[in-house]
Scaffold this motif. Structure first.
Motif, PDB file in Angstrom:
ATOM      1  N   VAL A 105      -7.988   0.371  -4.276  1.00 16.78           N
ATOM      2  CA  VAL A 105      -8.166   1.769  -3.864  1.00 16.78           C
ATOM      3  C   VAL A 105      -8.712   1.785  -2.435  1.00 16.78           C
ATOM      4  O   VAL A 105      -9.765   1.205  -2.160  1.00 16.78           O
ATOM      5  N   SER A 106      -7.970   2.419  -1.546  1.00 19.78           N
ATOM      6  CA  SER A 106      -8.342   2.438  -0.136  1.00 19.78           C
ATOM      7  C   SER A 106      -8.661   3.868   0.306  1.00 19.78           C
ATOM      8  O   SER A 106      -7.959   4.805  -0.073  1.00 19.78           O
ATOM      9  N   ILE A 107      -9.718   4.028   1.093  1.00 19.22           N
ATOM     10  CA  ILE A 107     -10.026   5.349   1.654  1.00 19.22           C
ATOM     11  C   ILE A 107      -9.437   5.401   3.057  1.00 19.22           C
ATOM     12  O   ILE A 107      -9.853   4.645   3.945  1.00 19.22           O
TER      13      ILE A 107
ATOM     14  N   THR B 157      -1.964  -1.330  -3.752  1.00 16.26           N
ATOM     15  CA  THR B 157      -3.137  -0.552  -3.308  1.00 16.26           C
ATOM     16  C   THR B 157      -2.710   0.900  -3.130  1.00 16.26           C
ATOM     17  O   THR B 157      -1.629   1.153  -2.599  1.00 16.26           O
ATOM     18  N   VAL B 158      -3.530   1.832  -3.570  1.00 20.91           N
ATOM     19  CA  VAL B 158      -3.262   3.234  -3.237  1.00 20.91           C
ATOM     20  C   VAL B 158      -4.235   3.654  -2.138  1.00 20.91           C
ATOM     21  O   VAL B 158      -5.436   3.403  -2.227  1.00 20.91           O
ATOM     22  N   GLU B 159      -3.665   4.221  -1.090  1.00 21.63           N
ATOM     23  CA  GLU B 159      -4.487   4.731   0.011  1.00 21.63           C
ATOM     24  C   GLU B 159      -4.664   6.226  -0.218  1.00 21.63           C
ATOM     25  O   GLU B 159      -3.691   6.970  -0.261  1.00 21.63           O
ATOM     26  N   ILE B 160      -5.906   6.646  -0.366  1.00 16.53           N
ATOM     27  CA  ILE B 160      -6.167   8.066  -0.599  1.00 16.53           C
ATOM     28  C   ILE B 160      -6.248   8.773   0.748  1.00 16.53           C
ATOM     29  O   ILE B 160      -7.177   8.533   1.526  1.00 16.53           O
TER      30      ILE B 160
ATOM     31  N   ALA C 190       0.835  -1.214   0.000  1.00 21.12           N
ATOM     32  CA  ALA C 190       0.000   0.000   0.000  1.00 21.12           C
ATOM     33  C   ALA C 190       0.863   1.255   0.000  1.00 21.12           C
ATOM     34  O   ALA C 190       1.803   1.383   0.796  1.00 21.12           O
ATOM     35  N   VAL C 191       0.533   2.168  -0.903  1.00 24.23           N
ATOM     36  CA  VAL C 191       1.232   3.448  -1.024  1.00 24.23           C
ATOM     37  C   VAL C 191       0.216   4.563  -0.780  1.00 24.23           C
ATOM     38  O   VAL C 191      -0.910   4.496  -1.276  1.00 24.23           O
ATOM     39  N   ASN C 192       0.626   5.564  -0.008  1.00 27.78           N
ATOM     40  CA  ASN C 192      -0.269   6.695   0.257  1.00 27.78           C
ATOM     41  C   ASN C 192      -0.235   7.687  -0.899  1.00 27.78           C
ATOM     42  O   ASN C 192       0.840   8.079  -1.363  1.00 27.78           O
ATOM     43  N   VAL C 193      -1.410   8.071  -1.339  1.00 30.00           N
ATOM     44  CA  VAL C 193      -1.514   9.094  -2.381  1.00 30.00           C
ATOM     45  C   VAL C 193      -2.408  10.197  -1.830  1.00 30.00           C
ATOM     46  O   VAL C 193      -3.541   9.946  -1.397  1.00 30.00           O
ATOM     47  N   SER C 194      -1.862  11.401  -1.798  1.00 28.00           N
ATOM     48  CA  SER C 194      -2.609  12.519  -1.248  1.00 28.00           C
ATOM     49  C   SER C 194      -3.679  12.979  -2.241  1.00 28.00           C
ATOM     50  O   SER C 194      -3.468  12.924  -3.457  1.00 28.00           O
ATOM     51  N   ALA C 195      -4.812  13.442  -1.713  1.00 22.52           N
ATOM     52  CA  ALA C 195      -5.861  13.973  -2.593  1.00 22.52           C
ATOM     53  C   ALA C 195      -5.300  15.071  -3.495  1.00 22.52           C
ATOM     54  O   ALA C 195      -5.769  15.265  -4.613  1.00 22.52           O
TER      55      ALA C 195
END
Ligand code: C2E
Ligand code: CA
Ligand code: CA
Length: 260
Positions: free
Chosen positions: A152-154, A123-126, A91-96
């Motif tokens: 896609v993760s919230i 997975t991208v964590e938004i 999982a990688v964090n992606v900023s809004a």
């Protein structure tokens, strides 16, 4: 010291890296996913956490470049671990703030292609999803990712009133219950978590409980039906060698018939 001024040089000098924190399957206790958490190794200040430099990056527009570093690293780990036969979601964090630019999407496609990566392992964590300005555009970008097979993760779910709306609106595969909910045992929080888990499961969205710091927290999220748990009680974020040692141990303990 002007951190903002130093940040762009830090990217060029490869000072931005990650720590890694596992998520366990609540039913089996096995590590099934690993989240990358960005860290800045500053030459004189030492390790700087993302709460300090991600807001600066969002403000200055450097977030796209930091996002690219993290996507490259996440994809490289995912491909490496897939080649070792480890079935671990990365999982990688992606900023809004990164969503309006298509660069992060292109970056993921390039990595998948170059590394022969199975995109379903990513997975991208938004993060800061409440700050999504143009929901239609965000949905369009995330739908492209879903089409590729990327999860896609919230992130930080349950911290705002808009959460349920987002679960319904965004093409998500996962929600991450914020630690403020997970750590709270008042009636209202428990009911909120019950509703979120039920709604998520109806939509085939999995639920990850964050901030699991005690055995009680773990038992609570298990009873609530959360799928995965992450937190200091299970493991603190650490360097890559540390998480790989855990994954190696887990792999060595796999039943033989599963390996064959
Ligand atoms: P997050 O995505 O919600 O990540 C979880 C944060 O909680 C991490 O802090 C982690 O170290 C911490 N944590 C994990 N388990 C526990 C626990 O049991 N108790 C407590 N109290 N904390 C726990 P960290 O690494 O400081 O990251 C903070 C935030 O910075 C992240 O929150 C995420 O929103 C953001 N972030 C981190 N890396 C990136 C990145 O590469 N890109 C973007 N855009 N944001 C990032
Ligand atoms: Ca996250
Ligand atoms: Ca979170």
């Amino acid at each position: 010291m002007n951190l903002m001024g130093e940040l762009s040089g830090a990217i060029e000098r490869h000072e931005i890296g990650a720590h890694f924190q596992p998520q366990i399957d609540v039913k089996t206790g096995l590590i099934v996913a690993v989240e990358l958490l960005s860290r800045w190794t500053h030459p004189s200040l030492g390790l700087i956490g993302p709460d300090e430099f991600i807001p600066l990056a969002e403000e200055s527009g450097l977030i796209d470049e930091i996002g690219a570093v993290m996507i490259d690293l996440g994809c490289e780990c995912a491909a490496d671990w897939q080649s070792r036969g480890w079935n671990i979601q990365v999982a990688v964090n992606v900023s809004a703030a990164e969503l309006p630019a298509s660069r992060f999407l292109v970056r993921i496609f390039e990595n998948v292609d170059r590394l022969h990566l199975d995109p379903s392992g990513l997975t991208v964590e938004i993060t800061e999803s409440r700050a999504i300005n143009d929901a239609r555009e965000a949905v369009a970008r995330l739908t492209v990712l879903r089409g590729l097979g990327v999860g896609v993760s919230i992130d930080d779910f349950g911290t705002g009133y808009s959460s349920i709306d987002q679960l319904l609106a965004l093409p998500s595969t996962e929600v991450k219950l914020d630690r403020s909910l997970v750590q709270s045992d008042d009636e209202e929080s428990l009911r909120a978590m019950e509703i979120i888990v039920a709604l998520a499961h109806v939509r085939r969205v999995s639920v990850v409980a964050e901030g699991v710091e005690t055995a009680e927290h773990l038992e609570r999220v298990r009873l609530l039906g959360c799928d995965r748990a992450q937190g200091f009680y299970l493991a603190r974020p650490g360097p890559r060698a540390e998480i790989e040692a855990m994954l190696e141990l887990q792999d060595a303990a796999r039943p033989r018939e599963e390996i064959a």
